[in-house]
Scaffold this motif. Structure first.
Motif, PDB file in Angstrom:
ATOM      1  N   PRO A  69      69.814 -74.728  27.217  1.00 27.70           N
ATOM      2  CA  PRO A  69      70.561 -75.111  28.422  1.00 27.70           C
ATOM      3  C   PRO A  69      69.686 -75.956  29.346  1.00 27.70           C
ATOM      4  CG  PRO A  69      70.039 -72.768  28.449  1.00 27.70           C
ATOM      5  CD  PRO A  69      69.577 -73.294  27.136  1.00 27.70           C
ATOM      6  N   ILE A  70      70.290 -76.987  29.949  1.00 30.33           N
ATOM      7  CA  ILE A  70      69.563 -77.829  30.899  1.00 30.33           C
ATOM      8  C   ILE A  70      69.362 -77.058  32.205  1.00 30.33           C
ATOM      9  CG2 ILE A  70      69.703 -79.935  32.294  1.00 30.33           C
ATOM     10  CD1 ILE A  70      71.172 -81.221  29.919  1.00 30.33           C
ATOM     11  N   THR A  71      70.397 -76.344  32.620  1.00 26.32           N
ATOM     12  CA  THR A  71      70.318 -75.493  33.816  1.00 26.32           C
ATOM     13  C   THR A  71      70.795 -74.103  33.436  1.00 26.32           C
ATOM     14  OG1 THR A  71      72.572 -76.045  34.472  1.00 26.32           O
ATOM     15  CG2 THR A  71      70.817 -77.446  35.361  1.00 26.32           C
ATOM     16  N   ALA A  72      70.406 -73.128  34.248  1.00 25.54           N
ATOM     17  CA  ALA A  72      70.885 -71.769  34.008  1.00 25.54           C
ATOM     18  C   ALA A  72      72.381 -71.707  34.313  1.00 25.54           C
ATOM     19  CB  ALA A  72      70.130 -70.789  34.895  1.00 25.54           C
ATOM     20  N   PRO A  73      73.152 -70.966  33.508  1.00 20.01           N
ATOM     21  CA  PRO A  73      74.583 -70.851  33.801  1.00 20.01           C
ATOM     22  C   PRO A  73      74.790 -70.186  35.158  1.00 20.01           C
ATOM     23  CG  PRO A  73      74.027 -69.782  31.709  1.00 20.01           C
ATOM     24  CD  PRO A  73      72.755 -70.213  32.340  1.00 20.01           C
ATOM     25  N   ASP A  74      75.793 -70.637  35.909  1.00 20.87           N
ATOM     26  CA  ASP A  74      76.120 -70.058  37.214  1.00 20.87           C
ATOM     27  C   ASP A  74      76.987 -68.829  36.987  1.00 20.87           C
ATOM     28  OD1 ASP A  74      76.660 -69.493  39.846  1.00 20.87           O
ATOM     29  OD2 ASP A  74      78.084 -71.140  40.112  1.00 20.87           O
ATOM     30  N   LEU A  75      76.361 -67.647  37.003  1.00 16.68           N
ATOM     31  CA  LEU A  75      77.055 -66.389  36.722  1.00 16.68           C
ATOM     32  C   LEU A  75      77.651 -65.740  37.973  1.00 16.68           C
ATOM     33  CD1 LEU A  75      74.535 -64.921  34.127  1.00 16.68           C
ATOM     34  CD2 LEU A  75      76.620 -66.244  33.691  1.00 16.68           C
ATOM     35  N   ALA A  76      77.511 -66.368  39.148  1.00 15.42           N
ATOM     36  CA  ALA A  76      78.017 -65.782  40.399  1.00 15.42           C
ATOM     37  C   ALA A  76      79.506 -65.422  40.332  1.00 15.42           C
ATOM     38  CB  ALA A  76      77.737 -66.716  41.565  1.00 15.42           C
ATOM     39  N   PRO A  77      80.386 -66.230  39.706  1.00 16.69           N
ATOM     40  CA  PRO A  77      81.802 -65.876  39.661  1.00 16.69           C
ATOM     41  C   PRO A  77      82.081 -64.562  38.906  1.00 16.69           C
ATOM     42  CG  PRO A  77      81.531 -68.205  39.147  1.00 16.69           C
ATOM     43  CD  PRO A  77      80.165 -67.595  39.207  1.00 16.69           C
ATOM     44  N   LEU A  78      81.148 -64.115  38.063  1.00 19.08           N
ATOM     45  CA  LEU A  78      81.361 -62.873  37.319  1.00 19.08           C
ATOM     46  C   LEU A  78      81.266 -61.651  38.231  1.00 19.08           C
ATOM     47  CD1 LEU A  78      79.338 -63.608  34.062  1.00 19.08           C
ATOM     48  CD2 LEU A  78      81.811 -63.703  34.386  1.00 19.08           C
ATOM     49  N   ALA A  79      80.592 -61.787  39.374  1.00 15.43           N
ATOM     50  CA  ALA A  79      80.414 -60.659  40.293  1.00 15.43           C
ATOM     51  C   ALA A  79      81.752 -60.203  40.880  1.00 15.43           C
ATOM     52  CB  ALA A  79      79.443 -61.033  41.407  1.00 15.43           C
ATOM     53  N   GLU A  80      82.764 -61.079  40.898  1.00 14.68           N
ATOM     54  CA  GLU A  80      84.079 -60.739  41.436  1.00 14.68           C
ATOM     55  C   GLU A  80      84.881 -59.844  40.491  1.00 14.68           C
ATOM     56  OE1 GLU A  80      85.948 -64.518  41.785  1.00 14.68           O
ATOM     57  OE2 GLU A  80      84.410 -65.330  43.122  1.00 14.68           O
ATOM     58  N   LEU A  81      84.454 -59.753  39.236  1.00  9.92           N
ATOM     59  CA  LEU A  81      85.215 -59.019  38.215  1.00  9.92           C
ATOM     60  C   LEU A  81      84.565 -57.681  37.904  1.00  9.92           C
ATOM     61  CD1 LEU A  81      85.756 -62.044  35.829  1.00  9.92           C
ATOM     62  CD2 LEU A  81      87.450 -61.032  37.349  1.00  9.92           C
ATOM     63  N   PRO A  82      85.368 -56.701  37.437  1.00  8.37           N
ATOM     64  CA  PRO A  82      84.767 -55.424  37.020  1.00  8.37           C
ATOM     65  C   PRO A  82      83.793 -55.664  35.864  1.00  8.37           C
ATOM     66  CG  PRO A  82      87.183 -55.301  36.995  1.00  8.37           C
ATOM     67  CD  PRO A  82      86.809 -56.715  37.282  1.00  8.37           C
ATOM     68  N   ALA A  83      82.707 -54.913  35.859  1.00  8.71           N
ATOM     69  CA  ALA A  83      81.701 -55.041  34.801  1.00  8.71           C
ATOM     70  C   ALA A  83      82.323 -54.677  33.456  1.00  8.71           C
ATOM     71  CB  ALA A  83      80.514 -54.139  35.098  1.00  8.71           C
ATOM     72  N   PRO A  84      81.933 -55.353  32.400  1.00  9.82           N
ATOM     73  CA  PRO A  84      82.473 -55.036  31.073  1.00  9.82           C
ATOM     74  C   PRO A  84      82.071 -53.641  30.629  1.00  9.82           C
ATOM     75  CG  PRO A  84      80.848 -56.805  30.941  1.00  9.82           C
ATOM     76  CD  PRO A  84      81.003 -56.468  32.369  1.00  9.82           C
ATOM     77  N   THR A  85      82.876 -53.063  29.754  1.00  8.31           N
ATOM     78  CA  THR A  85      82.633 -51.696  29.289  1.00  8.31           C
ATOM     79  C   THR A  85      81.903 -51.655  27.968  1.00  8.31           C
ATOM     80  OG1 THR A  85      84.791 -51.690  28.221  1.00  8.31           O
ATOM     81  CG2 THR A  85      84.682 -50.835  30.478  1.00  8.31           C
ATOM     82  N   ALA A  86      81.770 -52.803  27.281  1.00  9.27           N
ATOM     83  CA  ALA A  86      81.132 -52.830  25.959  1.00  9.27           C
ATOM     84  C   ALA A  86      80.382 -54.144  25.787  1.00  9.27           C
ATOM     85  CB  ALA A  86      82.198 -52.691  24.870  1.00  9.27           C
ATOM     86  N   ALA A  87      79.672 -54.226  24.691  1.00  8.83           N
ATOM     87  CA  ALA A  87      78.897 -55.431  24.384  1.00  8.83           C
ATOM     88  C   ALA A  87      79.831 -56.619  24.159  1.00  8.83           C
ATOM     89  CB  ALA A  87      78.041 -55.196  23.144  1.00  8.83           C
ATOM     90  N   ILE A  88      79.315 -57.807  24.458  1.00 11.28           N
ATOM     91  CA  ILE A  88      80.045 -59.051  24.259  1.00 11.28           C
ATOM     92  C   ILE A  88      79.155 -59.957  23.413  1.00 11.28           C
ATOM     93  CG2 ILE A  88      81.006 -61.111  25.364  1.00 11.28           C
ATOM     94  CD1 ILE A  88      81.440 -59.364  27.880  1.00 11.28           C
ATOM     95  N   ARG A  89      79.738 -60.513  22.339  1.00 16.17           N
ATOM     96  CA  ARG A  89      79.013 -61.483  21.497  1.00 16.17           C
ATOM     97  C   ARG A  89      79.874 -62.723  21.374  1.00 16.17           C
ATOM     98  NH1 ARG A  89      77.668 -59.548  15.965  1.00 16.17           N
ATOM     99  NH2 ARG A  89      77.372 -61.769  15.843  1.00 16.17           N
ATOM    100  N   LEU A  90      79.258 -63.872  21.651  1.00 14.22           N
ATOM    101  CA  LEU A  90      79.953 -65.151  21.603  1.00 14.22           C
ATOM    102  C   LEU A  90      79.168 -66.124  20.734  1.00 14.22           C
ATOM    103  CD1 LEU A  90      80.497 -65.490  25.466  1.00 14.22           C
ATOM    104  CD2 LEU A  90      82.147 -64.625  23.798  1.00 14.22           C
TER     105      LEU A  90
END
Length: 170
Positions: free
Chosen positions: A87-108
């Motif tokens: 990545p050229i820049t770090a992903p902007d993860l701030a919008p994720l703070a508005e959502l409930p935290a995931p309950t399980a692992a995520i793989r993409l």
């Protein structure tokens, strides 16, 4: 009349079976021999390898197989890039703070083209209850530019698997 007909049939049956009349068996017919030759994709004009029946010669023996003309078929070798996409820049993860935290692992799996653009993103693992979180995360990753992977001094397309574990101990 009926008794005479039954008697006549009985005599004909008895005469044909078991009273010395030879029973002629049909001559045995052997099927022509089958030879199988595999044809590679290159020789078969894009078709899958297949069995080919070879005709028999006048002597009844199968025709000899032609000598192999192509190299053995093998799976293509996939070489890893000399340098992975970054990545050229770090992903902007701030919008994720508005959502409930995931309950399980995520793989993409991110597909990154030779220009560094991300897309598409495959969801390999996630909990169905985390769909909104995963969707927002995918949108963020699609907007994150990358320096493409390099192989032999050239920019190449590549895949990157991202694993996130938000569960206990993750």
């Amino acid at each position: 009349m009926l008794a005479a007909t039954v008697g006549l049939h009985g005599l004909l049956i008895a005469a044909g079976w078991g009273l010395g009349v030879p029973v002629r068996e049909p001559p045995a017919v052997e099927p022509p021999p089958l030879q199988v030759m595999l044809i590679s994709e290159r020789d078969g004009a894009g078709t899958s390898p297949q069995a080919v029946q070879q005709p028999a010669t006048d002597t009844g023996r199968p025709m000899p197989l032609p000598p192999p003309t192509a190299e053995p078929v093998s799976a293509p070798v996939i070489r890893q890039p000399d340098r992975p996409a970054l990545p050229i820049t770090a992903p902007d993860l701030a919008p994720l703070a508005e959502l409930p935290a995931p309950t399980a692992a995520i793989r993409l799996r991110l597909h990154i083209d030779a220009n560094g653009r991300v897309g598409p993103v495959d969801v390999l693992e996630s909990d169905p209850g985390d769909a909104a979180f995963v969707q927002r995360l995918v949108e963020i990753l699609l907007a994150t530019p990358h320096v493409p992977a390099r192989r032999d001094g050239e920019d190449v397309a590549s895949d990157k698997v991202v694993s996130l574990d938000f569960g206990p101990g993750g």
